[in-house]
Design a protein around this motif. Structure first.
Motif, mmCIF file in Angstrom:
data_model
loop_
_atom_site.group_PDB
_atom_site.id
_atom_site.type_symbol
_atom_site.label_atom_id
_atom_site.label_comp_id
_atom_site.label_asym_id
_atom_site.label_seq_id
_atom_site.Cartn_x
_atom_site.Cartn_y
_atom_site.Cartn_z
ATOM 1 N N LYS A 1 18.226 8.783 -5.991
ATOM 2 C CA LYS A 1 17.110 9.682 -6.302
ATOM 3 C C LYS A 1 16.785 10.497 -5.050
ATOM 4 O O LYS A 1 16.923 10.007 -3.922
ATOM 5 N N GLU A 2 16.336 11.746 -5.238
ATOM 6 C CA GLU A 2 16.102 12.652 -4.128
ATOM 7 C C GLU A 2 14.617 12.980 -3.953
ATOM 8 O O GLU A 2 13.861 12.999 -4.927
ATOM 9 N N ALA A 3 14.232 13.219 -2.714
ATOM 10 C CA ALA A 3 12.887 13.704 -2.395
ATOM 11 C C ALA A 3 12.994 14.570 -1.146
ATOM 12 O O ALA A 3 13.872 14.362 -0.303
ATOM 13 N N SER A 4 12.118 15.560 -1.015
ATOM 14 C CA SER A 4 12.193 16.465 0.129
ATOM 15 C C SER A 4 10.815 17.011 0.465
ATOM 16 O O SER A 4 9.884 16.949 -0.340
ATOM 17 N N ASP A 5 10.711 17.538 1.672
ATOM 18 C CA ASP A 5 9.483 18.189 2.122
ATOM 19 C C ASP A 5 9.878 19.218 3.181
ATOM 20 O O ASP A 5 10.956 19.117 3.790
ATOM 21 N N ASN A 6 9.035 20.219 3.385
ATOM 22 C CA ASN A 6 9.349 21.242 4.375
ATOM 23 C C ASN A 6 8.075 21.876 4.905
ATOM 24 O O ASN A 6 7.005 21.751 4.305
ATOM 25 N N VAL A 7 8.203 22.556 6.037
ATOM 26 C CA VAL A 7 7.104 23.288 6.661
ATOM 27 C C VAL A 7 7.590 24.698 6.997
ATOM 28 O O VAL A 7 8.687 24.866 7.540
ATOM 29 N N GLU B 1 0.802 -1.219 0.000
ATOM 30 C CA GLU B 1 0.000 0.000 0.000
ATOM 31 C C GLU B 1 0.839 1.275 0.000
ATOM 32 O O GLU B 1 0.393 2.316 -0.430
ATOM 33 N N ASN B 2 2.076 1.239 0.502
ATOM 34 C CA ASN B 2 2.865 2.454 0.599
ATOM 35 C C ASN B 2 4.130 2.445 -0.252
ATOM 36 O O ASN B 2 4.915 3.370 -0.189
ATOM 37 N N GLY B 3 4.375 1.419 -1.022
ATOM 38 C CA GLY B 3 5.607 1.396 -1.781
ATOM 39 C C GLY B 3 5.498 0.479 -2.959
ATOM 40 O O GLY B 3 4.461 -0.066 -3.270
ATOM 41 N N GLY B 4 6.615 0.288 -3.640
ATOM 42 C CA GLY B 4 6.628 -0.618 -4.775
ATOM 43 C C GLY B 4 6.050 0.023 -6.011
ATOM 44 O O GLY B 4 5.538 1.117 -5.993
ATOM 45 N N GLY B 5 6.107 -0.699 -7.093
ATOM 46 C CA GLY B 5 5.626 -0.169 -8.348
ATOM 47 C C GLY B 5 4.894 -1.213 -9.131
ATOM 48 O O GLY B 5 5.325 -1.619 -10.197
ATOM 49 N N GLY B 6 3.780 -1.707 -8.640
ATOM 50 C CA GLY B 6 3.016 -2.711 -9.364
ATOM 51 C C GLY B 6 3.771 -4.010 -9.431
ATOM 52 O O GLY B 6 4.166 -4.579 -8.428
ATOM 53 N N SER B 7 4.035 -4.449 -10.648
ATOM 54 C CA SER B 7 4.694 -5.743 -10.805
ATOM 55 C C SER B 7 6.206 -5.645 -10.771
ATOM 56 O O SER B 7 6.886 -6.642 -10.786
ATOM 57 N N SER B 8 6.770 -4.422 -10.757
ATOM 58 C CA SER B 8 8.216 -4.306 -10.691
ATOM 59 C C SER B 8 8.705 -4.669 -9.302
ATOM 60 O O SER B 8 8.027 -4.501 -8.315
ATOM 61 N N ILE B 9 9.935 -5.196 -9.245
ATOM 62 C CA ILE B 9 10.474 -5.692 -7.996
ATOM 63 C C ILE B 9 11.826 -5.041 -7.757
ATOM 64 O O ILE B 9 12.631 -4.928 -8.635
ATOM 65 N N GLY B 10 12.076 -4.599 -6.525
ATOM 66 C CA GLY B 10 13.414 -4.153 -6.206
ATOM 67 C C GLY B 10 13.486 -2.858 -5.449
ATOM 68 O O GLY B 10 14.434 -2.628 -4.754
ATOM 69 N N SER B 11 12.504 -1.979 -5.570
ATOM 70 C CA SER B 11 12.601 -0.720 -4.830
ATOM 71 C C SER B 11 11.228 -0.112 -4.643
ATOM 72 O O SER B 11 10.356 -0.232 -5.483
ATOM 73 N N ALA B 12 11.041 0.569 -3.494
ATOM 74 C CA ALA B 12 9.814 1.303 -3.223
ATOM 75 C C ALA B 12 9.998 2.752 -3.654
ATOM 76 O O ALA B 12 11.111 3.218 -3.876
ATOM 77 N N VAL B 13 8.908 3.474 -3.769
ATOM 78 C CA VAL B 13 8.956 4.879 -4.148
ATOM 79 C C VAL B 13 9.458 5.696 -2.975
ATOM 80 O O VAL B 13 8.944 5.602 -1.863
ATOM 81 N N LEU B 14 10.463 6.526 -3.207
ATOM 82 C CA LEU B 14 11.027 7.373 -2.161
ATOM 83 C C LEU B 14 10.018 8.463 -1.782
ATOM 84 O O LEU B 14 9.531 9.198 -2.649
ATOM 85 N N GLN B 15 9.736 8.545 -0.486
ATOM 86 C CA GLN B 15 8.782 9.535 -0.001
ATOM 87 C C GLN B 15 9.303 10.175 1.279
ATOM 88 O O GLN B 15 9.930 9.513 2.103
ATOM 89 N N VAL B 16 9.017 11.484 1.427
ATOM 90 C CA VAL B 16 9.409 12.239 2.614
ATOM 91 C C VAL B 16 8.229 13.093 3.052
ATOM 92 O O VAL B 16 7.584 13.737 2.217
ATOM 93 N N ASP B 17 7.943 13.096 4.348
ATOM 94 C CA ASP B 17 6.872 13.925 4.881
ATOM 95 C C ASP B 17 7.371 14.629 6.145
ATOM 96 O O ASP B 17 7.917 13.985 7.043
#
Length: 371
Positions: free
Chosen positions: A186-192, A101-117
Motif C-alpha cells: 500500500k502507498e502513502a505520500s506527502d509533499n511540501v 496511539e499512532n498505529g494499528g486498527g483497533g482489535s485487528s492484529i498484524g499491521s499499523a496504518v501507513l503514514q508519511v509526513d
C-alpha cells in the motif's frame, strides 16, 4: 519510561520467555507446545497451557515482570495470547492496550496504518525563502517498508525519519515529497511546496497625461540592495517612490515615454520593470451658465474659456464659437443642458452647463396651436 521503551522491553521479555520454554521443553500437568516465529519486527506467540504452570515457568525465566505480563495474556484459563509488534516507536500491542496511539486498527492484529509526513523547517508549507535559499526537508513515517524522494529531489529515503539539508537554491518553485510503501504494497505520500524568490520590482504610474499636468511615477521593490533608473530617466533610486519626472508637461513632450527601473541584490540577481506614459494635448476648458436658474422672461449667460482648443461649438442650435473664450446669452423656455465641444491636437472633449427654468406666479408660458 515512555510507552515506546515499554514496548521494546515487553517484546524482549517475550522473546526470552519463548526461548526458555522452547529449550527446556517444560511439561507439567499437561503438554506445553510453544511455537516461536520472529519475522523482522513482528513477533507472534501462541501458547496453550495450564495458567499456573505457565506462570511458574515464566517466573523462573524472567522474573516477576514477565510472570505478570504472561498472566495478563493468559487470563484465568487455557487460551491463546497473540502479540503483534510492528514498529517499536509507533507499535501497538493488542493484548495489553488493545491499540496504540499512532498505529494499528483497533482489535485487528498484524499491521499499523501507513503514514508519511514531510515538512520544511517544521512547516507543512507552502514555504517562501529569499534566494539563495537554504533549508531542511524533514520526514517521518509509520509502518513503511521502503520510501523514495519525489519531486525536486530523488533517491531512496533511509530510516523511519530523517532530515536533509538543501543549500543555495536558486529562484523558482520547488516540490519536495516522500512516497512510501508498506509490507502489503500500500502507498502513502506527502509533499511540501517551496517558493524561492529574488529581487522584485513594480513600476507604475498614469498611462495618459494631459498637458500641462505633471508626470509622476511610483514603484515598490523587495529583496534588493540597489535600484537604478534607465531609458528616459537615470540615476540611483531608493527602494520605493514616488518621483515626479516632469512637474508640468509641455507640447514638445507629446507622445509615448518609457521608463525602466532595475533593482538587484548582493548575489547577482536582479529584476526590472518598465512603464510607458503617453502625453497628449487636448482642450482644457471651463464652461458655466450664470445664473444657472432663471424665471422667465429672464435670461442666462453661457461663458467659456479654453486652452489647447483648435475649434469649439455649443449645442442647442448655437453652433461654432470662439475656441479661446466667449459668452452667449440664452433664454430657454424649459430646463436645458448646453454642451460645449472642443477639438484639440489629440482628441475632442466635452463640457456641460445647465439652465434651470422655474415658473413664476405672474407668468405661465403655454404653447398655442394656430387655427
Amino acid at each position: 519510561m515512555d510507552k515506546a521503551n515499554i514496548y521494546k522491553l515487553i517484546s524482549i521479555l517475550l522473546i526470552i520467555t519463548v526461548s526458555f520454554l522452547y529449550v527446556h521443553q517444560v511439561q507439567a500437568g499437561g503438554v506445553v507446545k510453544v511455537i516461536a516465529k520472529v519475522v523482522k519486527t513482528v513477533v507472534d506467540v501462541v501458547v496453550k497451557a495450564a495458567p499456573y504452570i505457565i506462570g511458574a515457568v515464566i517466573g523462573l525465566a524472567t522474573g516477576g515482570l514477565a510472570f505478570g505480563l504472561m498472566a495478563a495474556f493468559i487470563g484465568a484459563g487455557i487460551g491463546v495470547a497473540t502479540v503483534g509488534v510492528i514498529d517499536y516507536t509507533t507499535c501497538w500491542i493488542n493484548v495489553l492496550w488493545n491499540d496504540c496511539e499512532n498505529g494499528g486498527g483497533g482489535s485487528s492484529i498484524g499491521s499499523a496504518v501507513l503514514q508519511v509526513d514531510v515538512q520544511v523547517n517544521g512547516s507543512d508549507g507552502p514555504v517562501t525563502f529569499i534566494v539563495p535559499a537554504t533549508f531542511n526537508v524533514e520526514w517521518s513515517t509509520i509502518a513503511a517498508k521502503s520510501c523514495a524522494a519525489t519531486g525536486d529531489w530523488e533517491g531512496d529515503i533511509p530510516g523511519r525519519s530523517g532530515t536533509s539539508k538543501i543549500s543555495n537554491l536558486g529562484i523558482g518553485d520547488y516540490n519536495y515529497g516522500v512516497k512510501c510503501v508498506n509490507e502489503n504494497n500500500k502507498e502513502a505520500s506527502d509533499n511540501v511546496i517551496v517558493y524561492v524568490v529574488g529581487p522584485e520590482v513594480d513600476l507604475f504610474g498614469p498611462s495618459t497625461v494631459e498637458i500641462p499636468d505633471p508626470l509622476t511615477l511610483n514603484w515598490t521593490s523587495s529583496n534588493v540592495s540597489s535600484c537604478l533608473a534607465s531609458v528616459e530617466w537615470n540615476g540611483s533610486k531608493p527602494f520605493s517612490g514616488p518621483e515626479t519626472i516632469w512637474s508640468s508637461t509641455q507640447a514638445s513632450q507629446r507622445g509615448d515615454h518609457t521608463f525602466t527601473l532595475t533593482c538587484s541584490d548582493n548575489f547577482g540577481n536582479s529584476d526590472s520593470d518598465s512603464h510607458t506614459a503617453t502625453i497628449i494635448q487636448v482642450p482644457r476648458c471651463s464652461f458655466t451658465a450664470n445664473p444657472s436658474t432663471i424665471i422667465l422672461p429672464e435670461s442666462s449667460i453661457l461663458e467659456w474659456s479654453c486652452q489647447y482648443a483648435d475649434s469649439c461649438s455649443i449645442s442647442q442650435g448655437i453652433g461654432s464659437v470662439d475656441s479661446i473664450s466667449g459668452t452667449k446669452e440664452v433664454r430657454p423656455t424649459e430646463t436645458t443642458t448646453f454642451i460645449l465641444a472642443c477639438q484639440g491636437l489629440d482628441g475632442e472633449k466635452y463640457w456641460t452647463a445647465t439652465v434651470s427654468v422655474e415658473e413664476s406666479g405672474l407668468f405661465r408660458w403655454r404653447e398655442i396651436i394656430p387655427r
